[in-house]
Enzyme design. Sequence first.
Site, PDB file in Angstrom:
ATOM      1  N   PRO A   1       0.635  -1.226  -0.007  1.00 37.45           N
ATOM      2  CA  PRO A   1      -0.068  -0.116   0.048  1.00 37.45           C
ATOM      3  C   PRO A   1       0.833   1.305   0.042  1.00 37.45           C
ATOM      4  O   PRO A   1       1.839   1.445   0.585  1.00 37.45           O
ATOM      5  CB  PRO A   1      -0.781   0.005   1.196  1.00 37.45           C
ATOM      6  CG  PRO A   1      -0.188  -1.062   2.110  1.00 37.45           C
ATOM      7  CD  PRO A   1       0.631  -1.943   1.139  1.00 37.45           C
ATOM      8  N   ASN A   2       0.173   2.289  -0.634  1.00 40.56           N
ATOM      9  CA  ASN A   2       0.824   3.488  -0.883  1.00 40.56           C
ATOM     10  C   ASN A   2       1.971   3.827  -1.747  1.00 40.56           C
ATOM     11  O   ASN A   2       2.728   4.684  -1.924  1.00 40.56           O
ATOM     12  CB  ASN A   2       1.041   4.223   0.506  1.00 40.56           C
ATOM     13  CG  ASN A   2      -0.226   4.295   1.157  1.00 40.56           C
ATOM     14  OD1 ASN A   2      -1.258   4.810   0.612  1.00 40.56           O
ATOM     15  ND2 ASN A   2      -0.560   3.981   2.371  1.00 40.56           N
TER      16      ASN A   2
ATOM     17  N   ARG B   1       4.392  10.862  -1.808  1.00 37.78           N
ATOM     18  CA  ARG B   1       4.557  10.436  -0.361  1.00 37.78           C
ATOM     19  C   ARG B   1       5.550  10.582   0.262  1.00 37.78           C
ATOM     20  O   ARG B   1       6.589   9.976  -0.151  1.00 37.78           O
ATOM     21  CB  ARG B   1       3.774   9.151  -0.162  1.00 37.78           C
ATOM     22  CG  ARG B   1       3.650   8.691   1.223  1.00 37.78           C
ATOM     23  CD  ARG B   1       3.178   7.441   1.405  1.00 37.78           C
ATOM     24  NE  ARG B   1       3.022   7.025   2.889  1.00 37.78           N
ATOM     25  CZ  ARG B   1       3.533   5.686   3.273  1.00 37.78           C
ATOM     26  NH1 ARG B   1       3.983   4.941   2.652  1.00 37.78           N
ATOM     27  NH2 ARG B   1       3.586   5.892   4.604  1.00 37.78           N
TER      28      ARG B   1
ATOM     29  N   TYR C   1      10.968   8.437   1.179  1.00 41.47           N
ATOM     30  CA  TYR C   1      11.135   7.479   0.326  1.00 41.47           C
ATOM     31  C   TYR C   1      11.598   7.957  -1.109  1.00 41.47           C
ATOM     32  O   TYR C   1      11.346   7.103  -2.077  1.00 41.47           O
ATOM     33  CB  TYR C   1       9.458   7.176   0.119  1.00 41.47           C
ATOM     34  CG  TYR C   1       8.674   6.492   1.271  1.00 41.47           C
ATOM     35  CD1 TYR C   1       9.188   5.262   1.497  1.00 41.47           C
ATOM     36  CD2 TYR C   1       7.881   7.284   2.087  1.00 41.47           C
ATOM     37  CE1 TYR C   1       8.479   4.669   2.479  1.00 41.47           C
ATOM     38  CE2 TYR C   1       7.139   6.689   2.721  1.00 41.47           C
ATOM     39  CZ  TYR C   1       7.346   5.508   3.457  1.00 41.47           C
ATOM     40  OH  TYR C   1       6.717   4.793   4.455  1.00 41.47           O
TER      41      TYR C   1
ATOM     42  N   ASN D   1       8.125  -5.559  -1.035  1.00 41.70           N
ATOM     43  CA  ASN D   1       8.069  -4.275  -0.192  1.00 41.70           C
ATOM     44  C   ASN D   1       6.634  -4.325   0.483  1.00 41.70           C
ATOM     45  O   ASN D   1       5.767  -3.922  -0.446  1.00 41.70           O
ATOM     46  CB  ASN D   1       8.430  -3.238  -0.688  1.00 41.70           C
ATOM     47  CG  ASN D   1       8.345  -1.912   0.129  1.00 41.70           C
ATOM     48  OD1 ASN D   1       7.989  -2.071   1.303  1.00 41.70           O
ATOM     49  ND2 ASN D   1       9.074  -0.868  -0.238  1.00 41.70           N
TER      50      ASN D   1
ATOM     51  N   ALA E   1       2.926  -0.873   4.704  1.00 43.51           N
ATOM     52  CA  ALA E   1       2.401  -0.968   6.029  1.00 43.51           C
ATOM     53  C   ALA E   1       1.953  -2.440   6.464  1.00 43.51           C
ATOM     54  O   ALA E   1       1.783  -2.746   7.605  1.00 43.51           O
ATOM     55  CB  ALA E   1       1.331  -0.214   5.917  1.00 43.51           C
TER      56      ALA E   1
ATOM     57  N   HIS F   1       3.862  -4.894   9.182  1.00 41.88           N
ATOM     58  CA  HIS F   1       3.575  -5.051  10.635  1.00 41.88           C
ATOM     59  C   HIS F   1       2.255  -5.478  11.301  1.00 41.88           C
ATOM     60  O   HIS F   1       2.436  -5.825  12.624  1.00 41.88           O
ATOM     61  CB  HIS F   1       3.441  -3.584  11.152  1.00 41.88           C
ATOM     62  CG  HIS F   1       4.395  -2.534  10.305  1.00 41.88           C
ATOM     63  ND1 HIS F   1       6.024  -2.855  10.592  1.00 41.88           N
ATOM     64  CD2 HIS F   1       4.624  -1.591   9.389  1.00 41.88           C
ATOM     65  CE1 HIS F   1       6.573  -1.810   9.794  1.00 41.88           C
ATOM     66  NE2 HIS F   1       5.854  -1.122   9.096  1.00 41.88           N
TER      67      HIS F   1
ATOM     68  N   ASP G   1       1.459 -15.386   6.121  1.00 42.42           N
ATOM     69  CA  ASP G   1       1.304 -16.920   5.960  1.00 42.42           C
ATOM     70  C   ASP G   1       1.283 -17.282   4.243  1.00 42.42           C
ATOM     71  O   ASP G   1       2.001 -18.324   4.206  1.00 42.42           O
ATOM     72  CB  ASP G   1      -0.073 -17.227   6.282  1.00 42.42           C
ATOM     73  CG  ASP G   1      -0.410 -17.297   7.850  1.00 42.42           C
ATOM     74  OD1 ASP G   1       0.634 -17.239   8.652  1.00 42.42           O
ATOM     75  OD2 ASP G   1      -1.540 -17.216   8.116  1.00 42.42           O
TER      76      ASP G   1
ATOM     77  N   GLU H   1      12.793  -9.746   1.340  1.00 48.17           N
ATOM     78  CA  GLU H   1      11.991  -8.237   1.983  1.00 48.17           C
ATOM     79  C   GLU H   1      12.777  -7.161   1.609  1.00 48.17           C
ATOM     80  O   GLU H   1      14.003  -7.144   2.066  1.00 48.17           O
ATOM     81  CB  GLU H   1      11.472  -8.619   3.262  1.00 48.17           C
ATOM     82  CG  GLU H   1      10.851  -7.768   3.857  1.00 48.17           C
ATOM     83  CD  GLU H   1      10.588  -7.861   5.313  1.00 48.17           C
ATOM     84  OE1 GLU H   1       9.559  -6.887   6.120  1.00 48.17           O
ATOM     85  OE2 GLU H   1      11.303  -8.408   6.047  1.00 48.17           O
TER      86      GLU H   1
ATOM     87  N   HIS I   1      12.651  -2.637   2.211  1.00 51.44           N
ATOM     88  CA  HIS I   1      11.873  -1.535   2.555  1.00 51.44           C
ATOM     89  C   HIS I   1      12.867  -0.296   1.974  1.00 51.44           C
ATOM     90  O   HIS I   1      13.998  -0.241   2.127  1.00 51.44           O
ATOM     91  CB  HIS I   1      11.924  -1.578   4.077  1.00 51.44           C
ATOM     92  CG  HIS I   1      10.984  -2.485   4.553  1.00 51.44           C
ATOM     93  ND1 HIS I   1       9.496  -2.488   4.456  1.00 51.44           N
ATOM     94  CD2 HIS I   1      11.037  -3.676   5.027  1.00 51.44           C
ATOM     95  CE1 HIS I   1       8.950  -3.491   4.973  1.00 51.44           C
ATOM     96  NE2 HIS I   1       9.981  -4.271   5.275  1.00 51.44           N
ATOM     97  N   ILE I   2      12.239   0.736   1.549  1.00 47.24           N
ATOM     98  CA  ILE I   2      13.018   1.899   0.984  1.00 47.24           C
ATOM     99  C   ILE I   2      13.785   2.396   1.965  1.00 47.24           C
ATOM    100  O   ILE I   2      15.020   3.036   2.002  1.00 47.24           O
ATOM    101  CB  ILE I   2      12.024   2.765   0.195  1.00 47.24           C
ATOM    102  CG1 ILE I   2      11.428   2.064  -1.050  1.00 47.24           C
ATOM    103  CG2 ILE I   2      12.735   4.118  -0.214  1.00 47.24           C
ATOM    104  CD1 ILE I   2      10.350   2.527  -1.741  1.00 47.24           C
ATOM    105  N   SER I   3      12.986   2.855   3.150  1.00 43.08           N
ATOM    106  CA  SER I   3      13.278   3.529   4.307  1.00 43.08           C
ATOM    107  C   SER I   3      14.012   2.303   5.304  1.00 43.08           C
ATOM    108  O   SER I   3      13.773   0.972   5.050  1.00 43.08           O
ATOM    109  CB  SER I   3      12.381   4.420   5.113  1.00 43.08           C
ATOM    110  OG  SER I   3      11.251   3.546   5.671  1.00 43.08           O
TER     111      SER I   3
ATOM    112  N   ARG J   1      12.447   4.425  12.419  1.00 48.96           N
ATOM    113  CA  ARG J   1      11.138   5.244  12.162  1.00 48.96           C
ATOM    114  C   ARG J   1      10.250   5.015  13.521  1.00 48.96           C
ATOM    115  O   ARG J   1      10.681   4.799  14.662  1.00 48.96           O
ATOM    116  CB  ARG J   1      10.400   5.059  11.004  1.00 48.96           C
ATOM    117  CG  ARG J   1      11.502   5.394   9.669  1.00 48.96           C
ATOM    118  CD  ARG J   1      10.640   5.170   8.408  1.00 48.96           C
ATOM    119  NE  ARG J   1       9.670   6.047   8.347  1.00 48.96           N
ATOM    120  CZ  ARG J   1       8.754   5.501   7.385  1.00 48.96           C
ATOM    121  NH1 ARG J   1       8.547   4.481   6.639  1.00 48.96           N
ATOM    122  NH2 ARG J   1       7.613   6.531   7.375  1.00 48.96           N
TER     123      ARG J   1
ATOM    124  N   ARG K   1       6.458   0.471  13.526  1.00 51.27           N
ATOM    125  CA  ARG K   1       7.189   0.055  12.457  1.00 51.27           C
ATOM    126  C   ARG K   1       8.315  -0.872  12.768  1.00 51.27           C
ATOM    127  O   ARG K   1       9.166  -1.482  11.640  1.00 51.27           O
ATOM    128  CB  ARG K   1       7.884   1.183  11.316  1.00 51.27           C
ATOM    129  CG  ARG K   1       6.608   1.886  10.937  1.00 51.27           C
ATOM    130  CD  ARG K   1       7.109   3.157  10.069  1.00 51.27           C
ATOM    131  NE  ARG K   1       6.335   4.088   9.821  1.00 51.27           N
ATOM    132  CZ  ARG K   1       5.362   4.044   8.877  1.00 51.27           C
ATOM    133  NH1 ARG K   1       5.151   3.078   8.251  1.00 51.27           N
ATOM    134  NH2 ARG K   1       4.492   5.231   8.587  1.00 51.27           N
TER     135      ARG K   1
END
Length: 150
Positions: free
Chosen positions: A11-12, A19, A24, A75, A78, A81, A88, A102, A104-106, A111, A115
Amino acid sequence: MQRKVIVVNGPNLGRLGVRQPDVYGRQDLETLRRECGAWGRELGLEVEVRQSDDEAEMIGWMHQAVDEGTPVVMNPAAFTHYSYGLSDAAHMIGDAGLPLIEVHISNPSARDAFRKYSVISPVATATITGMGLYGYKLALEAVAHLLDQA
C-alpha cells in the site's frame, strides 16, 4: 535463460515521489519499474513489478508465485507490521524452496515505534532496508545469486 522474478509492492507505494519524498525519495513507481527491469536484464532475470493497496491481491500474488515457482522480492509496506494473512502466504514461498527477499526503501527500525516489528521478516530469506530504490537492485542480485546456487 531468463528467470522470472516478481517484485511486489504494498500500500501507498503507488504514490512514490509524492508521499513523503524526504523518506521514500522523489522517484516514482514507473522509475522503479524501469530500473528493476534494467537490473534484472543485467542478471538474466525477467522482472515484473507489481503494486497494490489490496492485501487480498498481494496474497493472491504469493499463491501464484508458489504455483508457478517464481521467486519474490516484496516491499509489503504497511502490511509488514500486521498482515498475518500475507505472512502466511509469504511463508509458502520459502516452503516451496523459492527466495523471498523483503525490501524497504526506508529503515523501518529507525522510524515510528509500530514500524519496528515485521511479520514478514521471520519468513523471508533475507531483508534489505534503508537503501532507497537501490535496495531492490540488491534484492534482485540476492535472488540471482540464490538461483545460481540451487
